[in-house]
Design a protein around this motif. Structure first.
Motif, PDB file in Angstrom:
ATOM      1  N   GLN A  44       0.952 -10.277  -5.407  1.00 51.17           N
ATOM      2  CA  GLN A  44       1.043  -9.829  -4.016  1.00 51.17           C
ATOM      3  C   GLN A  44       0.930 -11.014  -3.069  1.00 51.17           C
ATOM      4  OE1 GLN A  44      -2.018  -6.430  -4.434  1.00 51.17           O
ATOM      5  NE2 GLN A  44      -0.947  -6.027  -2.529  1.00 51.17           N
ATOM      6  N   GLU A  45      -0.049 -11.862  -3.314  1.00 51.16           N
ATOM      7  CA  GLU A  45      -0.315 -12.999  -2.438  1.00 51.16           C
ATOM      8  C   GLU A  45       0.843 -13.992  -2.422  1.00 51.16           C
ATOM      9  OE1 GLU A  45      -3.333 -16.778  -2.663  1.00 51.16           O
ATOM     10  OE2 GLU A  45      -4.115 -14.827  -3.292  1.00 51.16           O
ATOM     11  N   GLY A  48       4.213 -12.034  -1.216  1.00 53.79           N
ATOM     12  CA  GLY A  48       4.150 -11.237   0.009  1.00 53.79           C
ATOM     13  C   GLY A  48       4.605  -9.797  -0.206  1.00 53.79           C
ATOM     14  N   LEU A  49       4.231  -9.229  -1.353  1.00 52.92           N
ATOM     15  CA  LEU A  49       4.660  -7.874  -1.695  1.00 52.92           C
ATOM     16  C   LEU A  49       3.591  -6.852  -1.349  1.00 52.92           C
ATOM     17  CD1 LEU A  49       6.057  -8.560  -5.283  1.00 52.92           C
ATOM     18  CD2 LEU A  49       7.371  -8.341  -3.178  1.00 52.92           C
ATOM     19  N   ALA A  50       4.047  -5.636  -1.076  1.00 50.47           N
ATOM     20  CA  ALA A  50       3.123  -4.521  -0.938  1.00 50.47           C
ATOM     21  C   ALA A  50       2.552  -4.211  -2.319  1.00 50.47           C
ATOM     22  CB  ALA A  50       3.847  -3.302  -0.380  1.00 50.47           C
ATOM     23  N   LYS A  51       1.395  -3.601  -2.339  1.00 45.08           N
ATOM     24  CA  LYS A  51       0.739  -3.291  -3.605  1.00 45.08           C
ATOM     25  C   LYS A  51       1.632  -2.450  -4.513  1.00 45.08           C
ATOM     26  CE  LYS A  51      -3.492  -1.450  -5.564  1.00 45.08           C
ATOM     27  NZ  LYS A  51      -4.781  -0.837  -5.319  1.00 45.08           N
ATOM     28  N   ASP A  52       2.304  -1.454  -3.943  1.00 45.16           N
ATOM     29  CA  ASP A  52       3.176  -0.586  -4.738  1.00 45.16           C
ATOM     30  C   ASP A  52       4.282  -1.373  -5.434  1.00 45.16           C
ATOM     31  OD1 ASP A  52       1.657   1.536  -3.872  1.00 45.16           O
ATOM     32  OD2 ASP A  52       3.156   2.285  -2.450  1.00 45.16           O
ATOM     33  N   GLU A  53       4.910  -2.289  -4.715  1.00 48.68           N
ATOM     34  CA  GLU A  53       6.003  -3.079  -5.286  1.00 48.68           C
ATOM     35  C   GLU A  53       5.473  -4.034  -6.356  1.00 48.68           C
ATOM     36  OE1 GLU A  53       9.625  -4.788  -6.271  1.00 48.68           O
ATOM     37  OE2 GLU A  53       9.138  -2.870  -5.362  1.00 48.68           O
ATOM     38  N   ALA A  54       4.353  -4.668  -6.100  1.00 44.67           N
ATOM     39  CA  ALA A  54       3.772  -5.572  -7.095  1.00 44.67           C
ATOM     40  C   ALA A  54       3.396  -4.794  -8.355  1.00 44.67           C
ATOM     41  CB  ALA A  54       2.551  -6.284  -6.510  1.00 44.67           C
ATOM     42  N   GLU A  55       2.833  -3.610  -8.206  1.00 42.98           N
ATOM     43  CA  GLU A  55       2.496  -2.773  -9.364  1.00 42.98           C
ATOM     44  C   GLU A  55       3.746  -2.388 -10.143  1.00 42.98           C
ATOM     45  OE1 GLU A  55       0.257   0.447  -7.609  1.00 42.98           O
ATOM     46  OE2 GLU A  55      -1.628  -0.474  -8.246  1.00 42.98           O
ATOM     47  N   ARG A  56       4.818  -2.065  -9.431  1.00 39.17           N
ATOM     48  CA  ARG A  56       6.065  -1.709 -10.084  1.00 39.17           C
ATOM     49  C   ARG A  56       6.588  -2.873 -10.917  1.00 39.17           C
ATOM     50  NH1 ARG A  56      11.002  -2.565 -10.160  1.00 39.17           N
ATOM     51  NH2 ARG A  56      11.038  -3.957  -8.391  1.00 39.17           N
TER      52      ARG A  56
END
Length: 65
Positions: A44-45, A48-56
């Motif tokens: 994420q850091e 610069g991704l949202a949590k949902d996108e990083a989890e995906r």
């Protein structure tokens, strides 16, 4: 592969994680040490991704292992 397996084989998986997320440094991957939540925060850091996108992304990556 489940996260217990990934964490147990992190030294081998680290190279694959580095290939997937090239902006992550070796030190950041060492800190993550196969822990999903730490890796999630680093992805994420750096990207610069949202949590949902990083989890995906992390879920998709773990399924390819």
């Amino acid at each position: 592969m489940n996260w217990d397996q990934i964490e147990g084989k992190w030294k081998q998986m680290k190279g694959k994680a580095r290939a997937q997320w090239g902006r992550l440094t070796d030190d950041e991957l060492d800190v993550a040490a196969g822990k999903r939540d730490v890796l999630l925060g680093k992805v994420q850091e750096k990207y610069g991704l949202a949590k949902d996108e990083a989890e995906r992304q992390i879920d998709a990556w773990s399924k390819t292992l």
